[in-house]
Motif scaffolding. Sequence first.
Motif, PDB file in Angstrom:
ATOM      1  N   LEU A   1      10.756 -25.948  15.124  1.00 35.10           N
ATOM      2  CA  LEU A   1       9.433 -26.343  14.661  1.00 35.10           C
ATOM      3  C   LEU A   1       8.718 -27.206  15.702  1.00 35.10           C
ATOM      4  CD1 LEU A   1      10.275 -27.256  10.951  1.00 35.10           C
ATOM      5  CD2 LEU A   1       8.948 -25.321  11.738  1.00 35.10           C
ATOM      6  N   ALA A   2       9.422 -28.186  16.223  1.00 36.47           N
ATOM      7  CA  ALA A   2       8.801 -29.117  17.169  1.00 36.47           C
ATOM      8  C   ALA A   2       8.389 -28.423  18.461  1.00 36.47           C
ATOM      9  CB  ALA A   2       9.744 -30.270  17.479  1.00 36.47           C
ATOM     10  N   THR A   3       9.176 -27.442  18.883  1.00 43.24           N
ATOM     11  CA  THR A   3       8.879 -26.762  20.149  1.00 43.24           C
ATOM     12  C   THR A   3       8.052 -25.499  19.950  1.00 43.24           C
ATOM     13  OG1 THR A   3      10.913 -25.479  20.039  1.00 43.24           O
ATOM     14  CG2 THR A   3      11.019 -27.607  21.193  1.00 43.24           C
ATOM     15  N   GLN A   4       7.681 -25.228  18.701  1.00 44.28           N
ATOM     16  CA  GLN A   4       6.873 -24.056  18.356  1.00 44.28           C
ATOM     17  C   GLN A   4       7.621 -22.743  18.596  1.00 44.28           C
ATOM     18  OE1 GLN A   4       3.102 -24.171  17.404  1.00 44.28           O
ATOM     19  NE2 GLN A   4       4.301 -25.799  16.476  1.00 44.28           N
ATOM     20  N   THR A   5       8.949 -22.790  18.643  1.00 39.91           N
ATOM     21  CA  THR A   5       9.738 -21.569  18.769  1.00 39.91           C
ATOM     22  C   THR A   5       9.570 -20.716  17.519  1.00 39.91           C
ATOM     23  OG1 THR A   5      11.331 -22.745  20.131  1.00 39.91           O
ATOM     24  CG2 THR A   5      12.061 -20.667  19.174  1.00 39.91           C
ATOM     25  N   VAL A   6       9.484 -21.382  16.391  1.00 41.74           N
ATOM     26  CA  VAL A   6       9.233 -20.699  15.122  1.00 41.74           C
ATOM     27  C   VAL A   6       7.836 -21.106  14.665  1.00 41.74           C
ATOM     28  CG1 VAL A   6       9.959 -20.468  12.718  1.00 41.74           C
ATOM     29  CG2 VAL A   6      11.675 -20.771  14.501  1.00 41.74           C
ATOM     30  N   ARG A   7       6.982 -20.129  14.483  1.00 43.20           N
ATOM     31  CA  ARG A   7       5.605 -20.389  14.041  1.00 43.20           C
ATOM     32  C   ARG A   7       5.297 -19.556  12.819  1.00 43.20           C
ATOM     33  NH1 ARG A   7       1.983 -20.416  19.569  1.00 43.20           N
ATOM     34  NH2 ARG A   7       3.393 -21.726  20.776  1.00 43.20           N
ATOM     35  N   ALA A   8       4.458 -20.095  11.977  1.00 37.63           N
ATOM     36  CA  ALA A   8       4.094 -19.399  10.740  1.00 37.63           C
ATOM     37  C   ALA A   8       3.456 -18.040  11.029  1.00 37.63           C
ATOM     38  CB  ALA A   8       3.150 -20.264   9.910  1.00 37.63           C
ATOM     39  N   GLN A   9       2.664 -17.964  12.090  1.00 34.31           N
ATOM     40  CA  GLN A   9       1.976 -16.718  12.415  1.00 34.31           C
ATOM     41  C   GLN A   9       2.928 -15.664  12.973  1.00 34.31           C
ATOM     42  OE1 GLN A   9       1.343 -19.703  13.656  1.00 34.31           O
ATOM     43  NE2 GLN A   9      -0.706 -20.290  13.013  1.00 34.31           N
ATOM     44  N   TRP A  10       3.936 -16.074  13.707  1.00 38.90           N
ATOM     45  CA  TRP A  10       4.843 -15.137  14.360  1.00 38.90           C
ATOM     46  C   TRP A  10       5.976 -14.682  13.455  1.00 38.90           C
ATOM     47  CZ3 TRP A  10       5.782 -18.023  19.618  1.00 38.90           C
ATOM     48  CH2 TRP A  10       4.591 -18.027  20.351  1.00 38.90           C
ATOM     49  N   SER A  11       6.552 -15.644  12.750  1.00 38.92           N
ATOM     50  CA  SER A  11       7.706 -15.327  11.898  1.00 38.92           C
ATOM     51  C   SER A  11       7.631 -16.164  10.620  1.00 38.92           C
ATOM     52  CB  SER A  11       9.011 -15.579  12.646  1.00 38.92           C
ATOM     53  OG  SER A  11       8.987 -16.837  13.274  1.00 38.92           O
ATOM     54  N   PRO A  12       6.801 -15.735   9.687  1.00 31.50           N
ATOM     55  CA  PRO A  12       6.555 -16.528   8.488  1.00 31.50           C
ATOM     56  C   PRO A  12       7.818 -16.880   7.699  1.00 31.50           C
ATOM     57  CG  PRO A  12       5.220 -14.524   8.490  1.00 31.50           C
ATOM     58  CD  PRO A  12       6.049 -14.504   9.710  1.00 31.50           C
ATOM     59  N   LEU A  13       8.729 -15.950   7.566  1.00 36.79           N
ATOM     60  CA  LEU A  13       9.936 -16.234   6.784  1.00 36.79           C
ATOM     61  C   LEU A  13      10.787 -17.316   7.452  1.00 36.79           C
ATOM     62  CD1 LEU A  13      11.715 -15.666   4.358  1.00 36.79           C
ATOM     63  CD2 LEU A  13      12.839 -13.879   5.706  1.00 36.79           C
ATOM     64  N   PHE A  14      10.979 -17.207   8.758  1.00 33.65           N
ATOM     65  CA  PHE A  14      11.774 -18.215   9.465  1.00 33.65           C
ATOM     66  C   PHE A  14      11.074 -19.578   9.444  1.00 33.65           C
ATOM     67  CE2 PHE A  14      13.622 -14.446  11.765  1.00 33.65           C
ATOM     68  CZ  PHE A  14      14.855 -14.525  11.123  1.00 33.65           C
ATOM     69  N   TYR A  15       9.757 -19.577   9.529  1.00 32.55           N
ATOM     70  CA  TYR A  15       9.001 -20.829   9.460  1.00 32.55           C
ATOM     71  C   TYR A  15       9.196 -21.472   8.085  1.00 32.55           C
ATOM     72  CZ  TYR A  15       5.181 -24.177   9.983  1.00 32.55           C
ATOM     73  OH  TYR A  15       4.435 -25.339  10.062  1.00 32.55           O
TER      74      TYR A  15
END
Length: 108
Positions: A1-15
């Motif tokens: 989250l902090a490094t933006q590796t997982v983003r709501a727009q790219w991978s909503p489920l993982f976010y």
Amino acid sequence: LATQTVRAQWSPLFYLVAVHHVNAFIFQRVNPEDDRGLKQKITLLKQVLAVQNENVRHDVLHYYKPAPSDSTQLFEKFTNLPADRQLLLRNRENLEDCRKMYQKIASV
């Protein structure tokens, strides 16, 4: 989250999963006598507050629950933080105040 590796727009489920788990760790109740657990909780809270992306900070702190399947949102958020979350944020610099807060909650 902090490094933006997982983003709501790219991978909503993982976010959603990441926000849910970080939020749960920070705000779940803990045994007031568990120094290690309290310190870990406070450390993670401080790390979340230091995240540059305000949306991520807000999502983690205000997360309530996953949204219904017919919603366009990933999850529901608190408009105003519940009292126990506000207290934890306010007392995050003082381990003893956090301990007292959890002792009080446990006795209710």
